[in-house]
Scaffold this motif. Structure first.
Motif, PDB file in Angstrom:
ATOM      1  N   ASN A 120       1.930 -29.273  20.396  1.00 46.64           N
ATOM      2  CA  ASN A 120       0.498 -29.487  20.176  1.00 46.64           C
ATOM      3  C   ASN A 120      -0.283 -28.210  19.892  1.00 46.64           C
ATOM      4  N   THR A 121       0.247 -27.063  20.294  1.00 49.57           N
ATOM      5  CA  THR A 121      -0.523 -25.828  20.160  1.00 49.57           C
ATOM      6  C   THR A 121       0.023 -24.857  19.110  1.00 49.57           C
ATOM      7  N   SER A 122       1.258 -25.034  18.678  1.00 47.59           N
ATOM      8  CA  SER A 122       1.855 -24.067  17.757  1.00 47.59           C
ATOM      9  C   SER A 122       1.245 -24.104  16.372  1.00 47.59           C
ATOM     10  N   TYR A 123       0.922 -25.264  15.902  1.00 49.12           N
ATOM     11  CA  TYR A 123       0.407 -25.422  14.544  1.00 49.12           C
ATOM     12  C   TYR A 123      -0.859 -26.269  14.618  1.00 49.12           C
ATOM     13  N   GLN A 124      -1.929 -25.670  15.108  1.00 45.66           N
ATOM     14  CA  GLN A 124      -3.149 -26.430  15.394  1.00 45.66           C
ATOM     15  C   GLN A 124      -3.817 -27.000  14.151  1.00 45.66           C
ATOM     16  N   GLN A 125      -3.549 -26.446  12.972  1.00 47.96           N
ATOM     17  CA  GLN A 125      -4.148 -26.957  11.741  1.00 47.96           C
ATOM     18  C   GLN A 125      -3.393 -28.174  11.202  1.00 47.96           C
ATOM     19  N   VAL A 164       7.517 -34.010   2.942  1.00 46.36           N
ATOM     20  CA  VAL A 164       8.203 -33.146   3.906  1.00 46.36           C
ATOM     21  C   VAL A 164       7.860 -33.590   5.328  1.00 46.36           C
ATOM     22  N   VAL A 165       8.902 -33.822   6.120  1.00 46.01           N
ATOM     23  CA  VAL A 165       8.766 -34.107   7.546  1.00 46.01           C
ATOM     24  C   VAL A 165       8.827 -32.778   8.284  1.00 46.01           C
ATOM     25  N   HIS A 166       7.844 -32.523   9.148  1.00 42.04           N
ATOM     26  CA  HIS A 166       7.840 -31.317   9.984  1.00 42.04           C
ATOM     27  C   HIS A 166       8.113 -31.767  11.419  1.00 42.04           C
ATOM     28  N   GLU A 167       9.156 -31.225  12.025  1.00 41.98           N
ATOM     29  CA  GLU A 167       9.491 -31.561  13.409  1.00 41.98           C
ATOM     30  C   GLU A 167       9.515 -30.279  14.222  1.00 41.98           C
ATOM     31  N   VAL A 168       8.694 -30.213  15.271  1.00 39.28           N
ATOM     32  CA  VAL A 168       8.565 -29.031  16.116  1.00 39.28           C
ATOM     33  C   VAL A 168       9.336 -29.263  17.416  1.00 39.28           C
ATOM     34  N   LYS A 169      10.170 -28.298  17.774  1.00 42.12           N
ATOM     35  CA  LYS A 169      10.951 -28.378  19.007  1.00 42.12           C
ATOM     36  C   LYS A 169      10.792 -27.082  19.802  1.00 42.12           C
ATOM     37  N   LYS A 170      10.967 -27.213  21.112  1.00 46.51           N
ATOM     38  CA  LYS A 170      10.795 -26.083  22.018  1.00 46.51           C
ATOM     39  C   LYS A 170      11.900 -25.042  21.874  1.00 46.51           C
ATOM     40  N   SER A 171      13.142 -25.496  21.852  1.00 52.61           N
ATOM     41  CA  SER A 171      14.262 -24.562  21.736  1.00 52.61           C
ATOM     42  C   SER A 171      15.358 -25.212  20.899  1.00 52.61           C
ATOM     43  N   ASP A 172      16.341 -24.420  20.535  1.00 55.93           N
ATOM     44  CA  ASP A 172      17.423 -24.944  19.707  1.00 55.93           C
ATOM     45  C   ASP A 172      18.649 -25.349  20.531  1.00 55.93           C
ATOM     46  N   LYS A 173      18.479 -25.510  21.838  1.00 52.19           N
ATOM     47  CA  LYS A 173      19.606 -25.863  22.701  1.00 52.19           C
ATOM     48  C   LYS A 173      20.237 -27.207  22.327  1.00 52.19           C
ATOM     49  N   ALA A 174      19.446 -28.131  21.824  1.00 48.02           N
ATOM     50  CA  ALA A 174      19.954 -29.447  21.410  1.00 48.02           C
ATOM     51  C   ALA A 174      19.792 -29.600  19.896  1.00 48.02           C
ATOM     52  N   GLU A 175      20.123 -28.548  19.169  1.00 46.65           N
ATOM     53  CA  GLU A 175      19.866 -28.535  17.727  1.00 46.65           C
ATOM     54  C   GLU A 175      20.538 -29.692  17.003  1.00 46.65           C
ATOM     55  N   ARG A 176      21.742 -30.053  17.399  1.00 49.58           N
ATOM     56  CA  ARG A 176      22.436 -31.166  16.748  1.00 49.58           C
ATOM     57  C   ARG A 176      21.625 -32.449  16.860  1.00 49.58           C
ATOM     58  N   ALA A 177      21.050 -32.687  18.028  1.00 50.59           N
ATOM     59  CA  ALA A 177      20.219 -33.873  18.241  1.00 50.59           C
ATOM     60  C   ALA A 177      18.930 -33.781  17.428  1.00 50.59           C
ATOM     61  N   ILE A 220      11.712 -30.112   7.725  1.00 55.29           N
ATOM     62  CA  ILE A 220      11.723 -28.748   8.247  1.00 55.29           C
ATOM     63  C   ILE A 220      11.721 -28.860   9.767  1.00 55.29           C
ATOM     64  N   LEU A 221      12.766 -28.336  10.372  1.00 57.63           N
ATOM     65  CA  LEU A 221      12.891 -28.288  11.819  1.00 57.63           C
ATOM     66  C   LEU A 221      12.370 -26.926  12.249  1.00 57.63           C
ATOM     67  N   GLU A 222      11.380 -26.934  13.142  1.00 54.52           N
ATOM     68  CA  GLU A 222      10.689 -25.694  13.503  1.00 54.52           C
ATOM     69  C   GLU A 222      10.814 -25.397  14.997  1.00 54.52           C
ATOM     70  N   TYR A 223      11.158 -24.149  15.281  1.00 51.48           N
ATOM     71  CA  TYR A 223      11.254 -23.650  16.649  1.00 51.48           C
ATOM     72  C   TYR A 223      10.269 -22.491  16.782  1.00 51.48           C
ATOM     73  N   PRO A 224       8.986 -22.782  17.066  1.00 54.79           N
ATOM     74  CA  PRO A 224       7.975 -21.712  17.069  1.00 54.79           C
ATOM     75  C   PRO A 224       8.253 -20.601  18.070  1.00 54.79           C
ATOM     76  N   LYS A 225       8.777 -20.923  19.252  1.00 57.65           N
ATOM     77  CA  LYS A 225       9.048 -19.866  20.238  1.00 57.65           C
ATOM     78  C   LYS A 225      10.120 -18.905  19.749  1.00 57.65           C
ATOM     79  N   LEU A 226      11.040 -19.422  18.938  1.00 60.42           N
ATOM     80  CA  LEU A 226      12.115 -18.583  18.404  1.00 60.42           C
ATOM     81  C   LEU A 226      11.765 -18.001  17.038  1.00 60.42           C
ATOM     82  N   ARG A 227      10.636 -18.456  16.492  1.00 63.15           N
ATOM     83  CA  ARG A 227      10.206 -18.070  15.143  1.00 63.15           C
ATOM     84  C   ARG A 227      11.295 -18.366  14.113  1.00 63.15           C
ATOM     85  N   GLN A 228      11.854 -19.583  14.231  1.00 60.58           N
ATOM     86  CA  GLN A 228      12.902 -20.020  13.324  1.00 60.58           C
ATOM     87  C   GLN A 228      12.537 -21.369  12.718  1.00 60.58           C
TER      88      GLN A 228
END
Length: 169
Positions: A42-47, A71-84, A107-115
């Motif tokens: 909710n806070t990584s991409y406020q626009q 384009v589907v944008h999906e934001v995740k906290k970490s890449d620990k469950a990247e396969r899922a 686009i799968l986005e991991y803002p904390k990892l900047r990936q």
């Protein structure tokens, strides 16, 4: 319960959590990890809410869909469950295709990892999704809950206390 993207994600993490979630046994409201993930989303991409639409399709909800560029944008906290995470985005792309939207990407986005990771749907993915749907139907048809995973990922799971409350020390 019809299969949705959450169940696709859980299928790749834990069949027990998948079964419990589908049966209405939910523990996410008790999890700091889930709360942190929602906060990051909710806070990584406020626009984003101004630029992209929320799209409900086939029982699933895509939080950020760029309809103009498909384009589907999906934001995740970490890449620990990247396969899922990848499976979830591929399922979104499959749903879009099944509903007449050709050529969508993700686009799968991991803002904390900047990936970020680009996601496309392949013929193999389409075949795999059909297998996932069959497997999920079989899991959900079971009368008994699948067994424990007993893996390190369980320590951070919102169902940990539920699953291990009867376990001794």
């Amino acid at each position: 319960m019809p299969v949705n993207a959450t169940l696709i994600n859980l299928y790749h993490i834990c069949h027990r959590e998948l079964w419990l979630h589908a049966k209405g046994i939910r523990m996410e409201h008790t999890s700091d990890t889930v709360y942190e993930g929602k906060l990051i989303g909710n806070t990584s991409y406020q626009q984003r809410p101004e630029k992209y639409t929320e799209l409900e399709i086939g029982g699933s909800k895509i939080d950020f869909y760029d309809a103009r560029n498909k384009v589907v944008h999906e934001v995740k906290k970490s890449d620990k469950a990247e396969r899922a995470h990848l499976a979830q985005v591929k399922y979104y792309l499959w749903l879009l295709e099944e509903n007449g939207v050709e050529g969508a990407t993700g686009i799968l986005e991991y803002p904390k990892l900047r990936q970020t990771e680009q996601v496309v749907l392949t013929d193999k993915d389409r075949s795999d999704i059909m297998d996932w749907l069959t497997d999920i139907d079989l899991i959900l048809a079971r009368k008994e809950c699948p067994g424990l995973l007993n893996k390190p990922i369980c320590q951070r799971c919102s169902y940990f206390d539920f699953c291990y409350s009867a376990e001794s020390g």
